[in-house]
Write a protein that holds these residues in place. Structure first.
Motif, mmCIF file in Angstrom:
data_model
loop_
_atom_site.group_PDB
_atom_site.id
_atom_site.type_symbol
_atom_site.label_atom_id
_atom_site.label_comp_id
_atom_site.label_asym_id
_atom_site.label_seq_id
_atom_site.Cartn_x
_atom_site.Cartn_y
_atom_site.Cartn_z
ATOM 1 N N PRO A 165 -29.402 13.793 -42.185
ATOM 2 C CA PRO A 165 -28.026 13.720 -41.686
ATOM 3 C C PRO A 165 -26.970 14.046 -42.732
ATOM 4 N N GLU A 166 -27.252 13.782 -43.993
ATOM 5 C CA GLU A 166 -26.284 14.103 -45.039
ATOM 6 C C GLU A 166 -26.111 15.611 -45.176
ATOM 7 N N PHE A 167 -27.200 16.338 -45.062
ATOM 8 C CA PHE A 167 -27.126 17.793 -45.134
ATOM 9 C C PHE A 167 -26.296 18.345 -43.984
ATOM 10 N N CYS A 168 -26.371 17.695 -42.827
ATOM 11 C CA CYS A 168 -25.628 18.165 -41.652
ATOM 12 C C CYS A 168 -24.124 17.961 -41.797
ATOM 13 N N LEU A 169 -23.687 17.200 -42.789
ATOM 14 C CA LEU A 169 -22.260 16.968 -43.019
ATOM 15 C C LEU A 169 -21.729 17.799 -44.189
ATOM 16 N N ILE A 170 -22.488 18.791 -44.635
ATOM 17 C CA ILE A 170 -22.081 19.565 -45.810
ATOM 18 C C ILE A 170 -20.777 20.318 -45.564
ATOM 19 N N GLY A 171 -20.563 20.837 -44.366
ATOM 20 C CA GLY A 171 -19.322 21.561 -44.073
ATOM 21 C C GLY A 171 -18.108 20.661 -44.137
ATOM 22 N N GLU A 172 -18.229 19.442 -43.605
ATOM 23 C CA GLU A 172 -17.121 18.489 -43.658
ATOM 24 C C GLU A 172 -16.818 18.092 -45.095
ATOM 25 N N ARG A 173 -17.857 17.911 -45.919
ATOM 26 C CA ARG A 173 -17.634 17.533 -47.320
ATOM 27 C C ARG A 173 -16.965 18.664 -48.101
ATOM 28 N N LEU A 174 -17.377 19.905 -47.819
ATOM 29 C CA LEU A 174 -16.752 21.039 -48.500
ATOM 30 C C LEU A 174 -15.276 21.160 -48.130
ATOM 31 N N TRP A 175 -14.944 20.908 -46.868
ATOM 32 C CA TRP A 175 -13.545 20.983 -46.439
ATOM 33 C C TRP A 175 -12.719 19.872 -47.090
#
Length: 289
Positions: free
Chosen positions: A269-279
């Motif tokens: 699940p952490e990998f699936c939030l990579i776009g939100e973290r980059l933003w």
């Protein structure tokens, strides 16, 4: 003649009584199927990314790739081998969480004439670009299309293409799980056409991201594309597989410029939030500029 004033009912009381009446009628009378309902082998939503990370030339080639694939002999042959020999097709574009629209609504495609009619409607639609990338928004919008599908379908599939991770709206894996639970499969076409430049919206392993976070449902798969020249052939192959209800079995798709197909893998699940973290990182960096 004596006139009697109309009796006034509280709105809430009236709506409750009316709802109870409808419920009683629904229990007493069997559901009457629509006379226009038509059975098809597959209801397929083509959901295409039009965010600003796609330049105008890429968008034109992308649109042309779908037009050529839909009218190709291979796709028409796949449609003809189905139980009904018909599919229902819709084409939507998506970007940010509130930026989705339908370019071509549901149409039945069963032969060359109907395929060319769909392709012609798509070719005439205006081209636009929007901000942000909400794969979850695109998936939810595409799933809502099935709620007003005027046909009965043996299978329901969303075919989503995009060139970056989710960075707005609900987490994409939440959307994926909800839609798959409703009986809809999701296939993907991750577009890996550019080298990473800005670092805040691109990820190097978008194919793995689609595999873990986007695709789902029975037989789901993704075909990564690394060369825009391979896009049309990848779309054609993907449509043939989806219409036939098959998945890629060979270790290589045989499409130059594409990568081997990927399927679901161990979920992170952490990998699936990579776009939100980059933003979020980008927003913090801008505050310090």
């Amino acid at each position: 003649m004596r006139q009697y004033p109309a009796r006034q009912y509280p709105a809430r009381q009236f709506s409750t009584a009316f709802a109870a009446l409808l419920l009683a009628v629904g229990i007493i009378l069997p559901a009457i199927p629509s006379a226009k309902a038509e059975e098809v082998d597959l209801a397929l939503v083509l959901a295409v990314d039009v965010s600003y990370s796609m330049d105008e030339d890429e968008q034109r080639l992308q649109r042309l790739g779908y037009i050529n694939a839909i009218t190709s002999p291979q796709v028409l042959q796949a449609i003809g081998t189905g139980l009904t020999g018909k599919i229902a097709l819709a084409y939507v574009e998506w970007g940010g969480a509130t930026s989705q629209h339908t370019l071509v609504d549901w149409q039945v495609v069963s032969d060359r004439a109907s395929a060319e009619r769909f392709a012609s409607d798509l070719a005439r639609a205006s081209q636009q670009r929007v901000f942000r990338t909400s794969i979850s928004g695109g998936l939810f919008y595409s799933a809502s299309m099935f709620g007003r599908l005027p046909h009965t379908a043996l299978r329901k599939v969303i075919d989503i293409s995009g060139d970056g991770p989710n960075n707005q709206g609900s987490p994409v894996h939440f959307a994926r799980d909800e839609i798959v639970a409703a009986g809809v499969s999701i296939n993907g076409l991750p577009l890996m056409l550019k080298r990473m430049t800005s670092g805040w919206y691109d990820i190097e392993n978008l194919d793995a991201y689609y595999k873990q976070c986007v695709i789902g449902g029975p037989g789901s798969f993704a075909i990564p594309v690394r060369d825009i020249a391979a896009f049309a052939e990848a779309v054609r192959m993907k449509l043939v597989l989806e219409i036939a209800g098959l998945t890629p079995s060979a270790p290589d798709t045989g499409v130059p410029g594409s990568a081997p197909p990927v399927r679901n893998a161990a979920f992170d699940p952490e990998f699936c939030l990579i776009g939100e973290r980059l933003w979020q990182k980008r927003m913090r960096d801008r505050e310090w500029d």
